[in-house]
Write a protein that holds these residues in place. Sequence first.
Motif: not given
Length: 291
Positions: A119-126, A128-137, A177-180, A185-191
Amino acid sequence: MMNTHSSEHPIVPREKLDFGLDGDIPRFWLDNDPFKSRFFDAMSTFFPEGERFFISCVRDFRDQIDDPKLLAEVKDFTRQEGQHGIVHRQFNDRVKAQGVDVDRIERLTVFLLFKVLRVYLPKKATLALTAAFEHMTALMAHGFEAAKVMDKADPRIRAMYTWHAIEEVEHKAVAFDVMQKVAKVGYVRRVFALILATIGFPIGTFLVVNHMLQADGFGLFKRLGLMAKGLWWLYKPGGLYMPILGHFMAYFKPGFHPWQTGQMDGYAVWLETFNRTGDPIAAGDASIRSH
């Protein structure tokens, strides 16, 4: 740098698999150890709603994808994640029957993911979180296989987690790949998203582990002892997480791509056994024996 074309790593949705989860599975199914078992049980309680969140965040950009191959990969990613949610919900029903308040955990997960983040974060941010969690898994799939974590697990739960790990690695580049390529999505938001995920996910997991151990009848001091021993198992030098630190940190490289870390060592054996037998338990056992 490795070739990062994901066509070399096909994403294969596998549906209606039977892991024997209705059988007599021990409460402490991993090495007869309460913390180790509950650590993975706690992660399982997040998966059904977490997978639904990931699917939603990737689908936000589906209409902007003009690459047919990436569009097909998003479809297969969605099918795989949907199956993960179904199977882990079945497993979570077993955990619920043991006195764990799975329903409350899921309500809190839905609130955080869908009532706050979506609800409160932009779609690019969520995304980026998805890509981050996919990296972790994916890195946990690589690392836990190398550490032979599931060697002493109940074969049925080992099969479930091995199948889940195999498919997480198969589709580990899709959200990225969808994120990039699409969301740009930029580098800062990604990391920054990876930093948030790295802080938030362990905190949530350990809170649930504590609740589970309490439901198991362990008092406060016994739980503290189990948690301390478990954290040492996870974070000690040479433990589960230290050997995959380099894999984790690779995400911070500006030119990083998930396929630079390759496929799981036991993938070929798992795939050959599963394709030959159709039995995920046999495939899980074969994968463990192969390394």
